[in-house]
Design a protein around this motif. Structure first.
Motif, PDB file in Angstrom:
ATOM      1  N   SER A  42       6.331  -1.551  10.881  1.00 14.48           N
ATOM      2  CA  SER A  42       5.305  -0.499  10.810  1.00 14.48           C
ATOM      3  C   SER A  42       5.866   0.779  10.199  1.00 14.48           C
ATOM      4  N   ARG A  43       7.117   1.102  10.550  1.00 15.65           N
ATOM      5  CA  ARG A  43       7.764   2.301   9.994  1.00 15.65           C
ATOM      6  C   ARG A  43       7.965   2.144   8.494  1.00 15.65           C
ATOM      7  N   TRP A  44       8.374   0.950   8.053  1.00 13.18           N
ATOM      8  CA  TRP A  44       8.531   0.693   6.616  1.00 13.18           C
ATOM      9  C   TRP A  44       7.200   0.872   5.899  1.00 13.18           C
ATOM     10  N   ARG A  45       6.123   0.384   6.513  1.00 13.98           N
ATOM     11  CA  ARG A  45       4.801   0.499   5.882  1.00 13.98           C
ATOM     12  C   ARG A  45       4.390   1.968   5.764  1.00 13.98           C
ATOM     13  N   ARG A  46       4.596   2.744   6.826  1.00 15.44           N
ATOM     14  CA  ARG A  46       4.248   4.177   6.771  1.00 15.44           C
ATOM     15  C   ARG A  46       5.062   4.889   5.701  1.00 15.44           C
ATOM     16  N   GLU A  47       6.350   4.604   5.645  1.00 10.06           N
ATOM     17  CA  GLU A  47       7.219   5.250   4.650  1.00 10.06           C
ATOM     18  C   GLU A  47       6.770   4.879   3.235  1.00 10.06           C
ATOM     19  N   TYR A  48       6.426   3.613   3.021  1.00  5.27           N
ATOM     20  CA  TYR A  48       5.995   3.193   1.692  1.00  5.27           C
ATOM     21  C   TYR A  48       4.665   3.836   1.321  1.00  5.27           C
ATOM     22  N   GLU A  49       3.732   3.899   2.268  1.00  6.13           N
ATOM     23  CA  GLU A  49       2.432   4.510   1.997  1.00  6.13           C
ATOM     24  C   GLU A  49       2.567   5.994   1.695  1.00  6.13           C
ATOM     25  N   THR A  50       3.534   6.643   2.305  1.00  2.00           N
ATOM     26  CA  THR A  50       3.751   8.076   2.107  1.00  2.00           C
ATOM     27  C   THR A  50       4.493   8.376   0.807  1.00  2.00           C
ATOM     28  N   HIS A  51       5.520   7.588   0.500  1.00  2.00           N
ATOM     29  CA  HIS A  51       6.412   7.918  -0.618  1.00  2.00           C
ATOM     30  C   HIS A  51       6.349   6.969  -1.804  1.00  2.00           C
ATOM     31  N   GLN A  52       5.640   5.868  -1.682  1.00  2.00           N
ATOM     32  CA  GLN A  52       5.497   4.865  -2.742  1.00  2.00           C
ATOM     33  C   GLN A  52       6.863   4.448  -3.291  1.00  2.00           C
TER      34      GLN A  52
END
Length: 80
Positions: A42-52
């Motif tokens: 979930s943390r990886w997904r949030r980081e990817y959604e935020t920073h692409q």
């Protein structure tokens, strides 16, 4: 004593995020299927959604690693 912490590459994280997004399942189920902690996924997904594309930069900049190494060497020499 060494750290038991696992390190994952940027490519590894992106691969499992793609799987998560394509699976259409909750992160909890995908994480269980893959043997990865659900909070981590979930943390990886949030980081990817935020920073692409800038997500998952690694362990810092090379200059920071060199500085840390030089400081360790200086501390060793100082103790001698």
């Amino acid at each position: 004593m060494g750290s038991n912490r696992r390190k994952y590459t940027k490519e590894f994280k992106q691969k499992y995020l793609e799987f998560l997004l394509r699976a259409g399942k909750p992160a909890r189920k995908v994480a269980a299927e893959l043997g990865i902690n659900q909070e981590m996924l979930s943390r990886w997904r949030r980081e990817y959604e935020t920073h692409q594309e800038k997500a998952f930069p690694g362990q810092g900049k090379p200059i920071e690693a060199e500085l840390a190494q030089l400081r360790r060497e200086l501390a060793d020499v100082t103790m001698e």
